[in-house]
Design an enzyme around this catalytic site. Structure first.
Site, PDB file in Angstrom:
ATOM      1  CG  HIS A   1      -0.274 -12.145   7.637  1.00  0.00           C
ATOM      2  ND1 HIS A   1      -1.257 -13.027   7.771  1.00  0.00           N
ATOM      3  CD2 HIS A   1      -0.538 -11.445   6.475  1.00  0.00           C
ATOM      4  CE1 HIS A   1      -2.219 -12.750   7.038  1.00  0.00           C
ATOM      5  NE2 HIS A   1      -1.819 -11.748   6.222  1.00  0.00           N
TER       6      HIS A   1
ATOM      7  CG  HIS B   1       1.993 -10.450  -0.130  1.00  0.00           C
ATOM      8  ND1 HIS B   1       1.860 -11.790   0.204  1.00  0.00           N
ATOM      9  CD2 HIS B   1       0.770  -9.825   0.424  1.00  0.00           C
ATOM     10  CE1 HIS B   1       0.717 -11.930   0.991  1.00  0.00           C
ATOM     11  NE2 HIS B   1       0.336 -10.762   1.460  1.00  0.00           N
TER      12      HIS B   1
END
Ligand code: CA
Length: 336
Positions: A69, A27
């Site tokens: 992100h 991630h």
């Protein structure tokens, strides 16, 4: 020692190809250890044995997909100091307001709260140390494919189209720009080691139909009922919703809370979501395992792994700690 390392690498390399165990998806890279989405964080995740590396994608002012992100820059870079005039009326700094040349001047640091300046995860990589930068999607694909060549592995990619509706409202069609780049790097069919992901149902459908994507795509599912774009996440998580989704998507990427929750005394309660997804022909890759931010009342990261892999039978997981998740899977073999 060398033999052991080679053995580990072979196990990791075979998981995707052979379907021998659930997938470990890094991630934002090895974000538990290095600033998220930087190339060093990706190289470390690769070295720790991840099967797939995640890329969150947003556009620059000159339409270059970069790996970040958020559509904002102010929680992972020094943009406020370097380009104070780029602040919008809402007080935020947007990647879309800077050219790639400007973005390249920013220093990336461990994620912090833009208002307080405090690190989000206190024990992770220290703020403002060393030198990290934003990379483009292409730079990251070249890193991964370069490592695949030099290390003889086939680690996959897991790109996410971030806020496509917002991008289009701002006059930029992010999916239309990203898909040809993926194709150019050899990610175009379901045989290729790539899962595309998105939180917006309208865009997932558009990517499959209007834009003609033939690779894998995963519908991300929030813990809350409605997404900002209007996606009804609760409706997707019904038998009918999953069946409908399976016409365009290959899997779901739900928030952990949709799969397992914990009682006050630390007992896990597993939902039927993964079972229902499997019945609809969809894989389930939930997010996110963090050893420093366990779900409410979850007693340990071991218990979390056990509930997800053994009880819920997920097909893969997003983790900030590739090594921790891989170590659990090695000790407690679970078939996929
Ligand atoms: Ca993501």
């Amino acid at each position: 020692m060398k033999k052991i390392l080679v053995g580990l690498v072979l196990v990791a390399a075979s998981a995707w190809a052979q379907g021998s165990r659930p997938l470990v998806i890094a991630h934002r890279g090895a974000s538990g250890y290095l600033p998220e989405h930087t190339l060093p964080a990706k190289a470390l995740a690769y070295g720790l044995g991840a099967d797939f590396l995640e890329q969150d994608l947003v556009l620059t002012k000159d339409d270059v997909p970069v790996v970040l992100h958020d559509i904002y820059l102010d929680t992972v870079t020094d943009v406020a100091k370097r380009f104070p005039a780029k602040k919008r009326a809402d007080g935020r700094f947007y990647a879309l307001d800077l050219t790639l040349a400007e973005l390249k001047q920013l220093r990336v640091t461990e994620r912090f709260n833009a208002k307080t300046g405090k690190a989000v995860f206190a024990k992770r990589f220290p703020a403002d140390k060393s030198e990290f930068h934003i990379s483009t999607l292409e730079e990251e694909l070249q890193l991964i494919q370069g490592l695949n060549q030099s290390m003889g592995r086939n680690v996959g990619i897991y790109p996410e189209i971030k806020q496509p509706k917002w991008h289009r409202e701002q006059g930029h069609d992010i999916s239309k720009i990203v898909l040809p780049i993926l194709a150019r790097y050899g990610y175009a069919t379901k045989k290729d080691a790539c899962f595309l992901q998105c939180f917006e149902l309208g865009e997932v459908k558009r990517i499959r139909t209007e834009l003609g994507w033939q690779g894998r795509i995963v519908m991300l599912i929030e813990a809350k009922a409605k997404g900002e774009d209007g996606t009804d996440h609760n409706a997707i998580c019904t038998e009918a919703g999953l069946k409908e989704l399976a016409k365009v998507a290959d899997g779901i990427g739900p928030n952990l809370a949709r799969i397992v929750t914990w009682t006050a005394t630390g007992e896990s309660k597993v939902s039927d979501l993964v079972k229902q997804a499997h019945a609809a022909g969809l894989v389930a890759h939930p997010y996110t395992i963090r050893i420093d931010e366990l779900p409410k009342n979850c007693p340990s990261v071991e218990a979390l792994h056990a509930a997800l892999f053994r009880d819920a039978k997920i097909d893969g997981v997003f983790t900030d700690f590739t090594d921790v998740t891989l170590a659990w899977l090695k000790q407690q073999p679970v078939a996929r």
